[in-house]
Scaffold this motif. Structure first.
Motif, PDB file in Angstrom:
ATOM      1  N   GLY A  66      -3.068   0.365   8.473  1.00  0.00           N
ATOM      2  CA  GLY A  66      -4.032   1.459   8.644  1.00  0.00           C
ATOM      3  C   GLY A  66      -5.456   0.935   8.668  1.00  0.00           C
ATOM      4  N   ALA A  67      -6.409   1.820   8.994  1.00  0.00           N
ATOM      5  CA  ALA A  67      -7.800   1.388   9.175  1.00  0.00           C
ATOM      6  C   ALA A  67      -8.597   1.409   7.870  1.00  0.00           C
ATOM      7  N   TYR A  68      -8.421   2.434   7.068  1.00  0.00           N
ATOM      8  CA  TYR A  68      -9.240   2.643   5.870  1.00  0.00           C
ATOM      9  C   TYR A  68     -10.723   2.409   6.182  1.00  0.00           C
ATOM     10  N   TRP A 126     -10.209   7.520  -1.624  1.00  0.00           N
ATOM     11  CA  TRP A 126     -10.501   6.120  -1.320  1.00  0.00           C
ATOM     12  C   TRP A 126     -11.788   6.006  -0.513  1.00  0.00           C
ATOM     13  N   ASP A 173       4.012   1.186   4.681  1.00  0.00           N
ATOM     14  CA  ASP A 173       3.816  -0.127   5.309  1.00  0.00           C
ATOM     15  C   ASP A 173       3.626  -1.172   4.213  1.00  0.00           C
ATOM     16  N   ALA A 175       2.271   6.283  -1.360  1.00  0.00           N
ATOM     17  CA  ALA A 175       1.115   5.381  -1.347  1.00  0.00           C
ATOM     18  C   ALA A 175       0.626   5.152  -2.769  1.00  0.00           C
ATOM     19  N   TRP A 191      -4.469  14.615   5.258  1.00  0.00           N
ATOM     20  CA  TRP A 191      -3.464  13.565   5.019  1.00  0.00           C
ATOM     21  C   TRP A 191      -3.575  13.159   3.531  1.00  0.00           C
ATOM     22  N   TYR A 207      -4.519  -3.430   1.026  1.00  0.00           N
ATOM     23  CA  TYR A 207      -5.866  -3.014   1.422  1.00  0.00           C
ATOM     24  C   TYR A 207      -6.748  -2.984   0.184  1.00  0.00           C
ATOM     25  N   ASP A 256       0.806  -1.217   0.000  1.00  0.00           N
ATOM     26  CA  ASP A 256       0.000   0.000   0.000  1.00  0.00           C
ATOM     27  C   ASP A 256       0.834   1.260   0.000  1.00  0.00           C
ATOM     28  N   ALA A 257       1.892   1.271   0.824  1.00  0.00           N
ATOM     29  CA  ALA A 257       2.493   2.572   1.119  1.00  0.00           C
ATOM     30  C   ALA A 257       3.820   2.330   1.822  1.00  0.00           C
ATOM     31  N   TRP A 316      -1.820   7.573  -4.237  1.00  0.00           N
ATOM     32  CA  TRP A 316      -1.267   8.894  -4.572  1.00  0.00           C
ATOM     33  C   TRP A 316      -0.494   8.791  -5.876  1.00  0.00           C
ATOM     34  N   GLU A 340       4.379  10.296   3.418  1.00  0.00           N
ATOM     35  CA  GLU A 340       4.449   8.881   3.068  1.00  0.00           C
ATOM     36  C   GLU A 340       4.319   8.766   1.538  1.00  0.00           C
TER      37      GLU A 340
HETATM   38  O1  9MR Z   1      -4.552   7.870   2.979  1.00  0.00           O
HETATM   39  C1  9MR Z   1      -5.078   7.581   4.272  1.00  0.00           C
HETATM   40  C2  9MR Z   1      -5.625   8.851   4.863  1.00  0.00           C
HETATM   41  O2  9MR Z   1      -6.724   9.317   4.119  1.00  0.00           O
HETATM   42  C3  9MR Z   1      -6.020   8.621   6.325  1.00  0.00           C
HETATM   43  O3  9MR Z   1      -6.386   9.860   6.907  1.00  0.00           O
HETATM   44  C4  9MR Z   1      -4.859   7.990   7.082  1.00  0.00           C
HETATM   45  C5  9MR Z   1      -5.178   7.704   8.537  1.00  0.00           C
HETATM   46  O4  9MR Z   1      -6.151   6.740   8.654  1.00  0.00           O
HETATM   47  O5  9MR Z   1      -4.472   6.790   6.454  1.00  0.00           O
HETATM   48  C6  9MR Z   1      -4.010   6.971   5.145  1.00  0.00           C
HETATM   49  O6  9MR Z   1      -3.685   5.746   4.598  1.00  0.00           O
HETATM   50  C7  9MR Z   1      -2.582   5.052   5.159  1.00  0.00           C
HETATM   51  C8  9MR Z   1      -3.105   3.670   5.537  1.00  0.00           C
HETATM   52  O7  9MR Z   1      -3.989   3.768   6.601  1.00  0.00           O
HETATM   53  C9  9MR Z   1      -1.978   2.698   5.851  1.00  0.00           C
HETATM   54  N1  9MR Z   1      -1.011   2.676   4.810  1.00  0.00           N
HETATM   55  C10 9MR Z   1      -0.444   3.999   4.528  1.00  0.00           C
HETATM   56  C11 9MR Z   1      -1.521   4.922   4.071  1.00  0.00           C
HETATM   57  C12 9MR Z   1      -0.954   6.267   3.655  1.00  0.00           C
HETATM   58  O8  9MR Z   1      -0.460   6.996   4.732  1.00  0.00           O
END
Ligand code: 9MR
Length: 744
Positions: A507-509, A549, A347, A726, A608, A351, A344-345, A729, A724
């Motif tokens: 991350g949660a997404y 997303w 990490d 991703a 973000w 996802y 994903d990014a 992006w 980061e």
């Molecule tokens: O892009 C995501 C952003 O919109 C959210 O605010 C953020 C926090 O939940 O998470 C970003 O996505 C990250 C994901 O949760 C885990 N992998 C890295 C992603 C980019 O930072």
């Protein structure tokens, strides 16, 4: 001068904790510690694994074990403390040591302030004696070397007996530069640091307090003036807090390298003027996806030696995924082979929600190229990938790498929630930075299915089926079956949401409104199948906030407008109206702000990943160009690229390898050059997330306090909320640069 009251502390000699608040006698009294009162629990603090800690009533208490060979074998600390070379820092804190240790059998604790990397240049390392009586200590020292990654730690390894160490009221003051201050963005003349198209628009921004136009000159590489003019006063720019002028030098149409723009004594970074600069950016932005592939060795023949690496997550030790991945403990009782896809990014989670958007943008970039006659974009050989001579367009080959993975995440027939799609597969805990994918030893788990993930597969599976039908009918059929099955499952389980807080190891997404995903998936399914059952679910409206997303509503309109002949006229007309109105608004945002950003958030805050907001907004503007062929829309799409490539409040190109001052320390576990110079930076064409005014990581909180939204950014590997990389992006950058390369 700091407005914070100063602390005068009574030290080791005192048996009592006495602190007096007085007005600071000197300027350098800035607080350098976050959450020193522990009012936010353990936020910003850590302790070593053998020293479990917790916070109660404003005290952090840790269970210190006996033994340990080194004093640093048991630690409590805070990272990312900014230090300035030659500045004095003063620590005060109150401590007690209890348990088997009594007031008479005291514990040794070292208070240490140093940079957190070898050779650990140290401001102080002071041995203190902590007893059962609360005592306030003061320790001072001068930092020999500056850096953003100072570390304050309390070290107590080697104790004769275990004890409980409690800390409260931790303060570290000092330094000459206030929190968020001292940032120098260089020249006030801000340009696209990469290139302008010979026949395209050429804009620059100048930060200057003057209320009257200023003369500008364009210089060629030899310093000869090739054009002159006057700035237009744009005025105060709310997002940057700067007073800005704009320059238009579009009339210059002579290709060349090493041009600079000068205003008064200030000169911009150099740039080129050339015919088709965005072809190279499109290629690099897309090649990022190959470099980022999971489940295959990255071949130097395509990626270059620096980016070659062994396959990650193919079940070979120490990897514990992704060929037979179980659900999180307590979840399903099957395992799935979810190899492949893109990381994903920074990490190495995968996802479905975010992967869906990124795959969609790549496939849409292909479909656009196909329909507009952009032969390079729709062709084989576009990218540097193993499949670039297989007779299939590279954008399809690369997106297939992800689409296959998305299908693997589908719950198998016969299982509960069959047809739904697992939200994500991630590590059980965060891995260290750097950790190459093949070296990741964490267990990986499937997280429960979600409706949002399921609809991402429905949408992209339908798109995949449509685009692959002429190249690989079997794969197309597989995509369509997966999409239709996912759609049915989503209808049966329309409100299964991923937990809002599920961010350990990934991350949660999270997303609790999936009406936009229903609409997007229905549009894609209808575009591919013409099955009228999908029509009534096409409801979403292009939001004036663009898309992401989480909010895919605009993707409905973009899908309808991609294939207008397949949809009822009324739907097409409505989508067209909405896209044009939104594009007009984004164009105005670009023109009215000091810097050409289509993104002007209603609350003024940058989120973000704000750079992807910019690029995605520009995709809507570009779609308006495709609909009308009005030049203003193409110019504004290029304007967004100018913003991303340096015409901004930070004088920063956010794309690695593209510009004199280009981001290259994006958070990545693979390309972590900032932490280990033997590793490469992210590959050229990698876009950083960009300014995030919510300051959502510790480095941002320490170093960006008070920043104007458009400046809340640091090219630092630990500032994951601003810097980061991703896939969603880079897919937005790839789409936009593909548009620029594919239109005149
Ligand atoms: O892009 C995501 C952003 O919109 C959210 O605010 C953020 C926090 O939940 O998470 C970003 O996505 C990250 C994901 O949760 C885990 N992998 C890295 C992603 C980019 O930072």
């Amino acid at each position: 001068m700091s407005k914070r009251p100063g602390w005068v502390a009574v030290g080791i000699a005192s048996a009592l904790s006495i602190t007096l608040n007085v007005v600071p006698a000197h300027a350098a009294d800035y607080q350098r510690i976050l959450n020193g009162s522990f009012a936010d629990g353990e936020t910003d603090w850590w302790s070593s694994g053998n020293t479990p800690s917790s916070v109660t009533d404003g005290q952090l208490c840790a269970q210190v074990p006996a033994g340990g060979t080194a004093v640093y074998s048991s630690m409590i600390g805070q990272n990312d403390v900014p230090l300035e070379a030659g500045q004095k820092y003063t620590l005060t804190f109150t401590a007690t040591a209890t348990g088997t240790t009594t007031a008479t059998t005291a514990a040794a604790v070292h208070a240490v302030l140093q940079l957190a990397a070898a050779p650990y240049p140290t401001a102080f390392n002071k041995a203190l004696t902590v007893t059962g009586t609360p005592t306030t200590f003061t320790v001072s020292g001068t930092a020999p070397v500056g850096g953003l990654h100072g570390q304050l730690s309390f070290q107590q390894g080697g104790a004769a007996q275990p004890f409980t160490l409690c800390l409260s009221g931790v303060s570290l003051t000092g330094g000459a530069i206030g929190p968020g201050g001292g940032r120098d963005f260089g020249s006030p003349v801000r340009v696209n640091q990469y290139a302008y198209e010979t026949d395209g628009p050429k804009q620059a921004s100048i930060v200057d307090p003057s209320d009257s136009p200023l003369p500008w000159s364009l210089l060629d590489a030899s310093g000869n003036v090739v054009s002159t003019g006057e700035t237009r006063v744009s005025g105060m720019d709310a997002e940057s807090g700067e007073h800005v002028h704009r320059v238009d030098f579009s009339a210059v149409r002579t290709p060349g390298t090493g041009y600079t723009l000068a205003v008064g004594a200030a000169t911009s970074y150099p740039f080129t003027i050339e015919d088709d600069p965005y072809a190279a950016l499109r290629k690099d932005a897309l090649d990022f996806f190959y470099d980022d592939r999971s489940g295959t060795a990255i071949d130097a023949a395509y990626a270059g030696t620096a980016y070659a690496r062994p396959a990650g997550h193919l079940g070979a030790a120490p990897n514990r995924g992704d060929t037979s991945v179980p659900c999180q403990p307590g979840g399903c009782d099957y395992t799935l082979d979810v190899r492949g896809g893109w990381y994903d990014a920074g990490d190495q989670g995968k996802y479905v929600v975010n992967g869906g958007l990124a795959a969609w943008q790549l496939m849409d970039s292909y479909e656009r190229a196909l329909h507009t006659g952009d032969r390079a974009g729709a062709g084989d050989g576009l990218m540097s990938i193993p499949e670039n001579h297989n007779g299939v367009p590279d954008l399809l080959d690369e997106s297939r790498w992800e689409t296959q993975f998305l299908m693997e995440m589908q719950v198998p027939v016969g299982q509960p929630l069959a047809g739904m799609v697992h939200h994500k597969v991630t590590d059980a805990a965060w891995t260290a930075i750097p950790t190459r994918p093949d070296q990741d030893a964490q267990p990986r788990y499937l997280h429960p299915p979600s409706t949002a993930a399921t609809l991402n597969l429905a949408a992209t599976g339908a798109q995949c089926a449509r685009l692959w039908s002429r190249y690989d009918r079997a794969f197309a059929a597989k995509c369509l079956t997966a999409a239709a099955t996912a759609w049915k499952a989503a209808l049966a389980h329309p409100a299964v949401y991923a937990p809002a807080v599920d961010d350990v190891g990934g991350g949660a997404y999270a997303d609790t409104d999936v009406s936009d995903e229903f609409s997007w998936a229905a549009a894609e399914l209808y575009a591919t199948t013409h099955d009228p059952r999908y029509l009534r679910y096409i409801t979403a409206h292009t939001s004036t906030a663009g898309f992401s997303w989480q909010d895919t509503s605009a993707l409905t309109d973009l899908t309808v407008l991609r294939l207008p002949s397949r949809f009822p006229l009324a739907l097409v007309a409505a989508a067209r109206r909405r896209v044009l109105a939104t594009a007009d608004r984004f164009v105005r945002n670009e023109q009215e702000q000091g810097f050409p950003n289509p993104n002007l958030p209603s609350d003024g805050g940058y989120v973000w990943g704000s750079n992807s907001v910019t690029a995605d907004d520009a995709q809507i503007i570009a779609t308006a160009y495709d609909l009308t062929h009005r030049r203003v829309y193409r110019d504004a799409s290029i304007g967004a690229l100018d913003y991303l490539l340096g015409q901004n409040a930070l004088n920063q190109s956010f794309v690695t390898g593209y510009g004199s001052r280009a981001s290259h320390n994006q958070q990545s576990r693979i390309w972590a050059n900032q932490l280990n110079p033997a590793l490469p930076t992210p590959p050229p064409g990698t876009m950083s997330g960009g300014p995030d005014s919510a300051l959502q990581d510790q480095v941002a909180q320490q170093d960006l306090a008070g920043c104007a939204p458009a400046t809340c950014y640091l090219d630092d590997i630990d500032s994951y909320s601003t810097n980061e990389l991703a896939i969603n992006w880079n897919s937005s950058l790839a789409w936009l640069s593909g548009f620029a390369a594919g239109t005149d």
